[in-house]
Design an enzyme around this catalytic site. Structure first.
Site, short mmCIF file in Angstrom:
data_model
loop_
_atom_site.label_atom_id
_atom_site.label_comp_id
_atom_site.label_asym_id
_atom_site.label_seq_id
_atom_site.Cartn_x
_atom_site.Cartn_y
_atom_site.Cartn_z
N ASP A 130 30.33 82.21 -24.75
CA ASP A 130 29.53 83.12 -24.35
C ASP A 130 29.44 84.01 -25.46
O ASP A 130 28.19 84.59 -25.38
CB ASP A 130 30.23 83.91 -23.30
CG ASP A 130 30.46 83.10 -21.93
OD1 ASP A 130 29.91 81.91 -21.91
OD2 ASP A 130 31.06 83.42 -21.07
N HIS A 180 31.22 80.30 -19.35
CA HIS A 180 32.30 81.32 -19.06
C HIS A 180 33.58 80.91 -19.84
O HIS A 180 34.73 80.95 -19.49
CB HIS A 180 32.53 81.11 -17.48
CG HIS A 180 31.41 81.71 -16.88
ND1 HIS A 180 31.06 82.97 -16.59
CD2 HIS A 180 30.59 81.10 -16.01
CE1 HIS A 180 30.22 83.15 -15.92
NE2 HIS A 180 29.66 82.09 -15.40
#
Length: 275
Positions: free
Chosen positions: A156, A151
């Site tokens: 990501d 995250h």
């Protein structure tokens, strides 16, 4: 023909306020060569929100956020990275793209415009199905064994590219070599099966968009079975101890389909979401 560069990006934000406003906390992006699917550049930055109390709990380093530049200081760099390129990311049409436009609107600057959008969530929901679960990035990463989602924007974005590569490879193999990958089930008459937690009925499989058309074979008659057995025993094909066809016939079978470039397949199937 020259192909446009693809930019995989991700934004991290605060939770929405009571007025439904989001504050961007982080932006991360990688530039990807569309022919080789390799990273050729990257950019990441933390962003200090106007309201420091709105910082998301996932960012424990409050000091780093408080000393980060405001969005208007990095808006030019973000604009240059995104404008005119193909945007790619997971669920970006519903979340990341609106956050980018909102952030630019707040500082009174025109937002960057994409040459097209590839939302991997939409592409995989249409072409890969639910075999990997709920299709969240963390679930897909766990399914392919490529790590745990952090995250964080740049991490990501890179994970998103790797997930798409894995999915594209699976779809390429299934569409190019269905006769090799499919398995025969003596109880269902040799129907083609897929690696899914719950195997759907043949009628439902035919209604689902798949890289190849499932074939449901009817149980052979006695005469057909005898004729087939005679052909196997006396024809030019040989079988090994596991029953696999070897020799000239299997080589011919392997050349019955032409392979396509994995990402070309994704781009082709993503036309419906390009805008």
């Amino acid at each position: 023909m020259k192909m446009r560069e693809i930019v995989f990006f991700d934004v991290e934000t605060t939770a929405p306020s009571s007025e439904g406003r989001w504050c961007m906390l982080e932006f991360g992006a990688i530039l990807v060569c569309p022919r080789k699917l390799v990273e050729v550049g990257s950019y990441e930055t933390l962003i200090r929100p106007g309201d420091p109390s709105a910082v998301s709990r996932r960012f424990t380093d409050v000091e780093a956020i408080s000393s980060a530049p405001p969005f208007e200081d990095v808006a030019g760099k973000i604009f240059d990275i995104l404008n005119g390129r193909v945007w790619a990311g997971h669920n970006i049409q519903r979340f990341d793209c609106p956050r980018i436009r909102e952030a630019f609107a707040e500082i009174g600057r025109p937002a960057p415009e994409p040459a097209g959008v590839i939302d991997s969530l939409n592409v995989l929901a249409s072409e890969f199905g639910r075999r990997a679960g709920d299709l969240k990035m963390a679930t897909l990463a766990s399914y392919f064994g490529i790590g745990k989602q952090k995250h964080r924007s740049l991490d990501d974005a890179r994970m998103n590219l790797e997930v798409l590569k894995h999915c594209a490879t699976v779809l390429l193999l299934e569409s190019s070599l269905p006769h090799v990958l499919r398995t025969s089930d003596h109880h269902n008459g040799g129907a083609v099966t897929r690696s899914m937690k719950t195997t759907p009925s043949p009628s439902r499989m035919l209604q689902t968009k798949l890289p190849f058309t499932p074939v449901v074979a009817s149980p052979p008659s006695t005469d057909q079975a005898m004729a087939t057995q005679h052909k196997v025993n006396n024809g030019p094909c040989k079988r090994d101890s596991l029953g696999k066809v070897v020799g000239r016939a299997s080589k011919e079978a392997l050349s019955t389909r032409r392979a396509t470039t994995p990402f070309h397949m994704i781009l082709r199937h993503s036309r419906a979401i390009l805008r």
